[in-house]
Write a protein that holds these residues in place. Structure first.
Motif, PDB file in Angstrom:
ATOM      1  N   TRP A 100       0.778  -1.273  -0.117  1.00 48.56           N
ATOM      2  CA  TRP A 100       0.109  -0.084   0.047  1.00 48.56           C
ATOM      3  C   TRP A 100       1.062   1.252   0.023  1.00 48.56           C
ATOM      4  O   TRP A 100       2.006   1.240   0.243  1.00 48.56           O
ATOM      5  CB  TRP A 100      -0.902   0.094   1.155  1.00 48.56           C
ATOM      6  N   MET A 101       0.209   2.299  -0.290  1.00 48.83           N
ATOM      7  CA  MET A 101       0.957   3.581  -0.556  1.00 48.83           C
ATOM      8  C   MET A 101       0.753   4.474   0.567  1.00 48.83           C
ATOM      9  O   MET A 101      -0.746   4.703   0.926  1.00 48.83           O
ATOM     10  CB  MET A 101       0.774   4.469  -1.894  1.00 48.83           C
ATOM     11  N   ILE A 102       1.711   5.114   1.302  1.00 48.05           N
ATOM     12  CA  ILE A 102       1.461   6.110   2.181  1.00 48.05           C
ATOM     13  C   ILE A 102       1.800   7.441   1.573  1.00 48.05           C
ATOM     14  O   ILE A 102       2.836   7.795   1.144  1.00 48.05           O
ATOM     15  CB  ILE A 102       2.450   6.035   3.245  1.00 48.05           C
ATOM     16  N   LYS A 103       0.726   8.329   1.387  1.00 44.11           N
ATOM     17  CA  LYS A 103       0.829   9.583   0.470  1.00 44.11           C
ATOM     18  C   LYS A 103       0.605  10.637   1.499  1.00 44.11           C
ATOM     19  O   LYS A 103      -0.109  10.854   2.321  1.00 44.11           O
ATOM     20  CB  LYS A 103      -0.222   9.453  -0.317  1.00 44.11           C
ATOM     21  N   THR A 104       1.783  11.511   1.259  1.00 45.97           N
ATOM     22  CA  THR A 104       1.672  12.937   2.156  1.00 45.97           C
ATOM     23  C   THR A 104       1.964  14.023   1.042  1.00 45.97           C
ATOM     24  O   THR A 104       2.525  13.894  -0.135  1.00 45.97           O
ATOM     25  CB  THR A 104       2.500  12.986   3.066  1.00 45.97           C
ATOM     26  N   SER A 105       1.752  15.232   1.550  1.00 47.37           N
ATOM     27  CA  SER A 105       2.135  16.463   0.714  1.00 47.37           C
ATOM     28  C   SER A 105       3.604  16.445   0.546  1.00 47.37           C
ATOM     29  O   SER A 105       3.958  17.186  -0.338  1.00 47.37           O
ATOM     30  CB  SER A 105       1.634  17.737   1.194  1.00 47.37           C
ATOM     31  N   LYS A 106       4.522  16.084   1.400  1.00 51.40           N
ATOM     32  CA  LYS A 106       5.847  16.048   1.000  1.00 51.40           C
ATOM     33  C   LYS A 106       6.517  14.852   0.574  1.00 51.40           C
ATOM     34  O   LYS A 106       7.665  14.827  -0.320  1.00 51.40           O
ATOM     35  CB  LYS A 106       6.455  16.727   2.472  1.00 51.40           C
ATOM     36  N   LYS A 107       5.970  13.697   0.633  1.00 44.73           N
ATOM     37  CA  LYS A 107       6.763  12.492   0.374  1.00 44.73           C
ATOM     38  C   LYS A 107       5.455  11.487   0.302  1.00 44.73           C
ATOM     39  O   LYS A 107       4.825  11.433   1.146  1.00 44.73           O
ATOM     40  CB  LYS A 107       7.888  12.372   1.284  1.00 44.73           C
ATOM     41  N   SER A 108       5.696  10.643  -0.694  1.00 42.66           N
ATOM     42  CA  SER A 108       4.794   9.487  -0.904  1.00 42.66           C
ATOM     43  C   SER A 108       5.562   8.368  -1.084  1.00 42.66           C
ATOM     44  O   SER A 108       6.602   8.083  -1.686  1.00 42.66           O
ATOM     45  CB  SER A 108       3.770   9.804  -2.201  1.00 42.66           C
ATOM     46  N   PHE A 109       5.483   7.077  -0.679  1.00 44.56           N
ATOM     47  CA  PHE A 109       6.218   5.939  -0.821  1.00 44.56           C
ATOM     48  C   PHE A 109       5.330   4.713  -0.321  1.00 44.56           C
ATOM     49  O   PHE A 109       4.065   4.690   0.120  1.00 44.56           O
ATOM     50  CB  PHE A 109       7.354   5.973   0.166  1.00 44.56           C
ATOM     51  N   VAL A 110       5.981   3.548  -0.867  1.00 41.53           N
ATOM     52  CA  VAL A 110       5.082   2.301  -1.053  1.00 41.53           C
ATOM     53  C   VAL A 110       5.865   1.576   0.106  1.00 41.53           C
ATOM     54  O   VAL A 110       6.810   1.099   0.351  1.00 41.53           O
ATOM     55  CB  VAL A 110       5.092   1.781  -2.348  1.00 41.53           C
ATOM     56  N   VAL A 111       4.895   0.833   1.019  1.00 43.78           N
ATOM     57  CA  VAL A 111       5.332  -0.465   1.984  1.00 43.78           C
ATOM     58  C   VAL A 111       4.801  -1.620   1.767  1.00 43.78           C
ATOM     59  O   VAL A 111       3.660  -1.563   0.992  1.00 43.78           O
ATOM     60  CB  VAL A 111       5.209   0.203   3.383  1.00 43.78           C
TER      61      VAL A 111
END
Length: 273
Positions: A100-111
């Protein structure tokens, strides 16, 4: 449960233990009302290759870092306010499952988690904390997110010109706007995006033209605003920051050409039942 555990001695001890594991390189985590809810190891899709990372879920923030000695020493601490987080479930790939992806305004990444059950529990806990926090603060969910970076090994050629082949001498670069892997010729421009960093960042040629067009439209709209409103807008200073991981030279297996990326005994351990 959170209200019951806030400001208790056992909660303070657990937070202090996390601070101690990060040592002087980490930021203080203890705040009035902050509760440590759980921790676990997830695999984070990094630029070079997937790597294990320790994650700590608090009632208001998500903290993660690199593992030096499990349960004893961590570094490269990152702190993400949960108010800024949006989650997106992703399909499995040959290399990674339960993603799943953790999305934020500064950085998004997949775990990815070790099992489907673990992923469901992580997402459930995260969504519950986010919902509670947004209700408490009255804020709306974040709708503008940073693009995740495509892994280096996902492509052997520039994803913009599709001509330049990467090699030991021809480096890969990432556009900070779209996250594509691009060559130097296709990413010579820099653009100031205060939401991501106080300094101009590398962007590909296509994104640079789009950003310039958006900036021109905003300037024209600003000129049409009445004077008092225009002054108020000019006085606004958005927050900024850089939450990028440090890259390394680790080798990784080649990703299959048909891999789909970002379209839309380790287990979750909760301290409290």
């Amino acid at each position: 449960m959170v209200d019951h555990l806030a400001n208790t001695e056992i909660n303070s001890q657990r937070i202090a233990a996390v601070e101690n594991c990060f040592g002087a390189s980490g930021q203080p985590l203890a705040l009035p009302g902050r509760v440590l809810l759980g921790e676990g190891i997830l695999t984070k899709e990094c630029r070079k290759k997937p790597k294990p990372r320790i994650f700590f879920l608090f009632n208001d923030i998500l903290v993660y870092g690199s593992i030096i000695i499990n349960k004893r020493k961590y570094n490269s601490q990152h702190i993400i306010p949960l108010e800024d987080v949006t989650l997106e479930t992703l399909p499995d790939t040959l290399q990674m499952k339960n993603r799943w992806m953790i999305k934020t305004s500064k950085k998004s990444f997949v775990v990815s988690a070790a099992s489907l059950t673990e992923r469901k529990e992580w997402i459930s806990h995260l969504e519950e904390c986010i919902k509670h926090l947004l209700t408490k603060t009255g804020r709306q969910p974040c709708r503008e997110h940073a693009a995740p970076w495509i892994p280096d090994k996902a492509t052997d050629i520039c994803m913009r010109c599709t001509q330049t082949k990467f090699s030991t001498l021809t480096r890969r670069h990432h556009c900070r706007k779209c996250g594509f892997v691009v060559c130097a010729d296709c990413s010579r421009q820099r653009f100031l995006m205060p939401r991501l960093s106080p300094k101009p960042l590398r962007v590909c040629n296509l994104c640079y033209r789009q950003l310039l067009a958006e900036k021109k439209k905003e300037a024209e709209a600003d000129r049409r605003q009445p004077e008092p409103l225009r002054s108020a807008i000019q006085g606004y200073e958005p927050s900024s920051g850089d939450d990028s991981d440090k890259s390394d030279d680790d080798k990784a297996e080649q990703w299959p050409a048909d891999t789909e990326f970002y379209t839309s005994e380790v287990s979750w351990s909760s301290f409290h039942s």
